[in-house]
Write a protein that holds these residues in place. Structure first.
Motif: not given
Length: 153
Positions: A8, A63, A65
């Motif tokens: 992540r 974000q 991931a």
């Protein structure tokens, strides 16, 4: 599953985000011995991150991931916007709007999910969304026993 690998990263939602995401994905896939997936992954992550910056705006962090399973890799890009990407008709003269078409064409699967609400905030969904896509790897997967996963009992 014990064989799954996860990473992540937080990215600034600005014009450098797509390039940074491409570099992170390339380096990570090489480290995970999945370089065969890198070209398509870089293209698709660039499209999804660019959409996130364009539509979520620069007021939020992104974000990124990745979750690598033995037979596939799933990529997630989270942002603070509730707006979903739309697979719309694109005309030859349009200067944009082809990114989600690339994702829909080249990915094994794709979609949008809402992150769970933070603890203490009831049952409401969290803010924003995660756009994800998946790339399947070639060939049958083999378990640690040496038997193709599809033949295990």
């Amino acid at each position: 599953m014990a064989d799954d690998l996860t990473a992540r990263f937080d990215l600034l939602a600005d014009t450098s985000a797509a390039g940074q995401a491409r570099r992170l994905v390339s380096n990570l896939l090489a480290a995970w011995n999945r370089a065969e997936d890198a070209d398509v992954a870089r293209l698709l992550i660039s499209e999804v991150v660019t959409n996130a910056v364009r539509f979520a705006g620069r007021l939020t962090a992104l974000q990124l991931a990745l979750v690598a399973h033995p037979d596939r890799i799933r990529f997630f890009v989270g942002d603070g916007s509730p707006l979903h990407p739309v697979l719309r008709t694109v005309h030859p003269s349009d200067e944009s709007g082809r990114g989600i078409h690339l994702v829909a064409t080249l990915a094994s699967a794709w979609g949008v999910v809402h992150p769970p609400a933070e603890e203490g905030h009831g049952n409401q969904e969290g803010h924003g969304k995660q756009v994800w896509f998946e790339l399947c790897t070639g060939g049958p997967t083999v378990s640690r026993t040496g038997v193709p996963a599809s033949q295990e009992a």
